[in-house]
Design an enzyme around this catalytic site. Structure first.
Site, mmCIF file in Angstrom:
data_model
loop_
_atom_site.group_PDB
_atom_site.id
_atom_site.type_symbol
_atom_site.label_atom_id
_atom_site.label_comp_id
_atom_site.label_asym_id
_atom_site.label_seq_id
_atom_site.Cartn_x
_atom_site.Cartn_y
_atom_site.Cartn_z
ATOM 1 C CG HIS A 90 -2.027 -1.014 1.118
ATOM 2 N ND1 HIS A 90 -2.049 -1.969 0.136
ATOM 3 C CD2 HIS A 90 -3.128 -1.211 1.857
ATOM 4 C CE1 HIS A 90 -3.133 -2.717 0.285
ATOM 5 N NE2 HIS A 90 -3.802 -2.283 1.331
ATOM 6 N NE ARG A 149 -6.278 -6.344 -1.736
ATOM 7 C CZ ARG A 149 -6.774 -5.134 -1.426
ATOM 8 N NH1 ARG A 149 -7.815 -5.016 -0.627
ATOM 9 N NH2 ARG A 149 -6.213 -4.052 -1.909
ATOM 10 C CD GLU A 163 -12.432 -4.285 0.971
ATOM 11 O OE1 GLU A 163 -11.545 -3.425 0.900
ATOM 12 O OE2 GLU A 163 -12.824 -4.949 -0.003
ATOM 13 C CG ASP A 207 -11.980 0.187 0.962
ATOM 14 O OD1 ASP A 207 -12.203 1.142 0.205
ATOM 15 O OD2 ASP A 207 -11.040 -0.593 0.800
ATOM 16 N NE ARG A 257 -5.906 -2.887 14.151
ATOM 17 C CZ ARG A 257 -6.671 -2.012 14.793
ATOM 18 N NH1 ARG A 257 -6.595 -0.733 14.473
ATOM 19 N NH2 ARG A 257 -7.499 -2.399 15.731
ATOM 20 N NE ARG A 297 -6.324 0.966 -5.671
ATOM 21 C CZ ARG A 297 -6.706 -0.290 -5.528
ATOM 22 N NH1 ARG A 297 -7.110 -0.716 -4.351
ATOM 23 N NH2 ARG A 297 -6.697 -1.127 -6.544
#
Length: 967
Positions: free
Chosen positions: A163, A452, A562, A599, A637, A769
């Protein structure tokens, strides 16, 4: 009633005595001054004329931060707006560097405090594992045997993700790490005068090296780049640090009368998403996944080879068990039988062959291990060079290569048992024990790669199959029809996937990914995460696709819930899954479920999301219990509070009681990877916190909150969600306001991650996002996603006469306390004056009323928060004094960056809006050759535009650094 939470758990508190706190505050100021003055002297060497301007700007920024005077701000703004583009780049970079150096001072001080806490010189801010063991035995009367059994079963799985929230280049991070190590020597070692001078010179050298390095990524990193960066933490801290940590756990167990951890205990495991997270990332292809798996295995083999070579020098003993002697004789016989080529290959690969004979059986056996490791590396390199090769088959086909760690562990265990049998217990329990534990934890894969993908992609793949076969459209079937079809196919023996299936590019990618998984070593693979999971069929669809594509040892399938609606429907989906006989047999009593903090917060606001996540953990745990399934919760997280971030120890202990039962998975994202594992002391502390917290949450969970507290929290969550969505989703002005006020549309220029900012190119907030959503608000220091809606929730309770109830909840409920503590810290980092500056300069006048409304909500929320926590002002308690000092020291560095960012955004947006560059370029803009080189750096844009764009990117990086390390 639950006992009040100790003040030592409050956010920001270091658990220090008042004297120790004063000392560390003084040291922080002293170190900050040292690095700032060193940097400014380096800056002056290279830019003597500009150095005075930087001094003045810093002084003006300090004055404004202290006075909050409009006139001070105008002076600062005027100075910054008068800079030429090349000067803007250098000034922005200077303050960005100063913030990163300040982060170094904070990390250095924190590491010193943690070390002092272990030495007993100060009180620890959070419990170490040793203190947790003592508390469990002495205070809570837990039997030491039960603690030992719990630790032997316990596993914390830390999953590194790609991320993109780490704005700082890896090259810069390494230089800052070197400065931090030098600072540690300066403080923690008894240095002679010569050594002090040499250390200060080293610090200066690294600072100059950082300053002369381009801090802007000139291209987006590839997923392979991200994987390589992630693997560096294993090479530098994790691989060597874990066995040292486990030794200290052994000592802590000994202190309560228990034996050392058994060899098969696995307190930690590690996973990764880099190169496996294809959700909305077109650059993660099946070939990418193959590359990163091979790369991780090469790293694991390299690290293990180093350890085996050390063992070869250490284990020079001649006494050995009959079993080990027999193995040594077999190795010697192979050499004697004419396998000279193999022996020469070993020499070629090592360059430092130890003379080995049957009189040194351990060395002889380990030489064979080393040779096989080298052979394994050769096979992996061959697979890299030949992309069509099946990696799993290539490893299995070579009898001299290791295809997993089973044989390696068996040989190391043979050496270990032999030493024990000959009485060499201390030798067995030294380095060999560490290597055994490394092999057990990291194997020959280092970290397991998760895959994913979004649920809709699997639906489209199955729809292509059913439509082609004339079975109808899978997409149009209801849930019952889908489940019936999936179970039927899973029970069936005929192949479902036609070899000539016509596929769109997206379907081909999905099928190609599953086919690639069938060709990779199974021990390298972790879980298959389904983002945007909604139903039971989402899970079975992935199981079926694995079966059809030939994945022999299927990846466990993990639904990721989410949004708030998905969290609310998670119970239905999981009950249906567990009620399906085929699936119940398939999972063999174990299930993992992931819950998304980012999310859910973007969807409903932080408070509503926090309560939704709390409730869903309780619900899923009960569902699993009803079906006799062992549940592991995977917490997705982020680093910031808006994405579920916070201190690791509190994050675990504030979970619903009874939901952590010895296992937990947690993502470690972006800048948090560097914060937690960038330095050995930090890595050790991270492992200690997770071990301690999970053990306590398992053996001594907090009491269930009273129903009144739950009802109050549910009521506040509803009010908060309604207020949040009323602005973010229902106010027609909001999207335009957000895009004008923040640099969200410009974030892509930073090149900090491989994936796009949106899952799909169209849409707005829903497809954006969570990371750029939070990042954009953080840049302008408003942090709206964290607090929006909270004010209405708290105020409604206060107005209903429930203030004392809220204060009771804050004092005695860990979950509520941590939630509000985090919120208070975020308010302390925010600055409404900065937000007003952005609004005035960048927002269309017709949207300014919305900005005024949001600022009013901000102030109302702050007042309500302070009323509940009983503080006169933000961070006014003694426990947060050190955090308050950190923020005060950062403020004069961040303020100039915000002002420069606004100026750059205004100019760039004017150009994008059609204003000619020539009309914006000052008439006296005649840059020197040196200035031109600085602004363009090979860019073909107009030098003025290129310079402004670089300055803007640097301000983003600097502000990001300014918001780090404080929660």
């Amino acid at each position: 009633m639950q006992p009040a939470m100790s003040a030592s758990l409050a956010v920001g508190n270091l658990g220090l005595s008042s004297y120790a706190l004063e000392v560390n505050q003084a040291l922080l100021k002293e170190d900050d001054d040292l690095l700032r003055q060193t940097f400014l002297s380096v800056f002056k060497e290279h830019h003597p004329q500009l150095a005075n301007k930087v001094d003045v700007i810093f002084a003006l920024a300090q004055a404004w931060c202290l006075s909050e005077s409009d006139s001070d701000f105008e002076l600062l703004e005027k100075r910054l707006e008068a800079l030429t583009p090349d000067e803007s780049i250098l000034v922005a970079s200077a303050f960005s560097q100063l913030l990163n150096l300040h982060n170094v001072t904070e990390e250095s001080i924190t590491a010193r405090v943690e070390k002092a806490a272990r030495l007993g010189e100060v009180e620890a801010s959070t419990r170490s594992t040793n203190k947790s063991l003592q508390r469990l035995v002495n205070k809570l009367q837990v039997r030491p045997e039960d603690i030992y059994a719990a630790l032997c079963r316990q596993t914390v799985d830390l999953v590194f993700t790609a991320h993109p929230t780490q704005a700082t280049r890896q090259s810069m991070l390494k230089k800052y790490g070197a400065i931090r190590h030098a600072m540690d020597r300066l403080h923690n070692s008894r240095l002679s005068n010569y050594e002090q001078v040499e250390t200060l010179d080293e610090i200066r050298s690294h600072i100059q090296g950082a300053w002369r390095t381009d801090e802007i990524r000139r291209r987006k990193p590839s997923p392979q780049d991200e994987s390589r960066q992630g693997l560096t933490y294993f090479h530098e801290t994790i691989y060597s640090g874990l066995p040292v940590f486990l030794r200290r756990i052994d000592t802590a167990l000994k202190n309560i009368g228990q034996p050392a951890l058994p060899l098969d205990a696995k307190l930690f495991s590690f996973g990764a998403w880099m190169g496996g997270d294809r959700d909305g990332n077109p650059f993660v292809t099946p070939e990418t996944t193959r590359d990163v798996v091979i790369g991780a295995r090469l790293s694991a083999v390299t690290l293990m080879t180093e350890q085996v070579e050390k063992l070869m020098y250490e284990l020079s003993m001649w006494r050995a068990s009959p079993e080990l002697k027999a193995r040594a004789l077999a190795v010697e016989a192979r050499h004697a039988a004419g396998a000279d080529g193999e022996f020469l290959e070993t020499k070629k690969n090592t360059y430092d062959v130890v003379f080995m004979s049957i009189n040194e059986p351990y060395r002889l056996v380990l030489s064979d291990v080393r040779a096989r490791l080298h052979r394994t590396k050769d096979v992996l390199h061959h697979c890299l060079e030949h992309p069509a090769l099946n990696v799993a088959e290539a490893l299995e086909a070579d009898p001299e290569a290791y295809n997993d760690e089973t044989e390696l562990l068996a040989t190391l265990r043979l050496c270990y048992d032999s030493l024990l049998s000959t009485g060499d217990v201390h030798v067995a329990s030294a380095h060999l024990l560490d290597v055994l534990r490394q092999a057990r934890t990291f194997g020959l894969f280092l970290c397991k790669l998760d895959i994913r993908q979004e649920s809709v992609k699997h639906t489209e793949a199955l729809d292509a199959i059913t439509t082609y076969l004339g079975l109808g459209s899978y997409k149009e079937w209801d849930e019952a029809r889908r489940m019936e079809f999936l179970v039927q196919e899973l029970n069936g023996k005929r192949p479902l996937l036609p070899p000539d299936l016509p596929m769109s590019a997206e379907v081909e990618d999905v099928v190609g990914t599953f086919r690639m998984l069938s060709q990779l070593p199974s021990d390298s693979m972790g879980a298959y995460i389904i983002s945007m999971s909604h139903t039971a069929s989402d899970v079975l669809a992935v199981v079926l696709l694995q079966k059809e594509c030939g994945v022999k040892r299927m990846l466990r399938v993990v639904p990721l819930f989410e949004t708030l609606d998905d969290l609310n429907h998670a119970e239905t989906a999981m009950r249906q899954l567990f009620s399906t006989p085929w699936y119940a047999a398939h999972i063999q009593g174990k299930q993992e479920v992931m819950i998304g903090y980012s999310d859910s917060g973007k969807d409903a606001g932080r408070l509503a999301a926090a309560w939704g996540l709390y409730e869903v953990q309780e619900t899923l745990t009960k569902v699993a219990d009803d079906f006799g399934v062992s549940l592991t919760l995977f917490h997705g997280r982020g680093g910031t509070v808006g994405r579920g971030g916070g201190p690791a120890h509190l994050a675990v202990l504030s979970q619903p009681p009874g939901t952590i039962r010895g296992t937990i998975r947690v993502t470690v994202q972006g800048e948090v990877v560097e914060q937690q594992f960038g330095e050995k002391e930090s890595a050790f502390h991270t492992l200690d916190l997770y071990t301690s917290a999970v053990l306590e949450a398992t053996l001594a969970p907090t009491q269930q909150p009273p129903q009144l507290w739950r009802d109050t929290m549910a009521e506040m969550a509803r009010a908060s969600c309604e207020a949040y969505r009323k602005v973010v989703r229902e106010d027609a002005r909001f999207v335009d306001f957000f895009q004008q006020l923040t640099p969200v549309n410009e974030l892509g220029r930073m090149n900090i991650g491989s994936r796009p900012a949106k899952r799909r190119s169209h849409g707005s907030i829903d497809t954006l996002r969570a990371i750029p959503w939070i990042f954009a608000w953080t840049q302008i220091r408003f942090h709206l996603p964290v607090w929006l809606g909270v004010g209405e929730a708290l105020s409604s309770m206060i107005q209903a006469g429930k203030l004392e109830l809220l204060q009771d909840m804050f004092t005695n409920w860990m979950f509520f306390r941590v939630t509000l503590d985090m919120l208070e810290m975020v308010f302390a980092k925010a600055d409404p004056r900065v937000v007003k500056m952005y609004s005035k300069a960048l927002v269309d006048p017709s949207l300014e009323p919305l900005g005024d409304e949001l600022l009013a909500k901000f102030e109302d929320t702050e007042r309500a928060l302070l009323t509940v926590v009983k503080h006169s002002r933000l961070l006014s308690s003694s426990s947060t004094a050190f955090l308050q000092q950190k923020l005060q020291l950062r403020a004069p560095y961040v303020a100039p960056l915000n002002i420069l960012q606004v100026s750059c955004l205004k100019t760039l947006r004017a150009i994008e809006g059609g204003t000619s560059v020539e009309s914006l370029v000052p008439s006296d803009f005649q840059p020197s050759e040196k200035a031109l080189a600085l602004m363009t750096r090979g860019d073909t844009k107009h030098p003025f535009v290129a310079g402004i764009e670089d300055a803007m990117i640097i301000t983003m990086k600097g502000i990001a650094a300014g918001m780090q390390n404080t929660g």
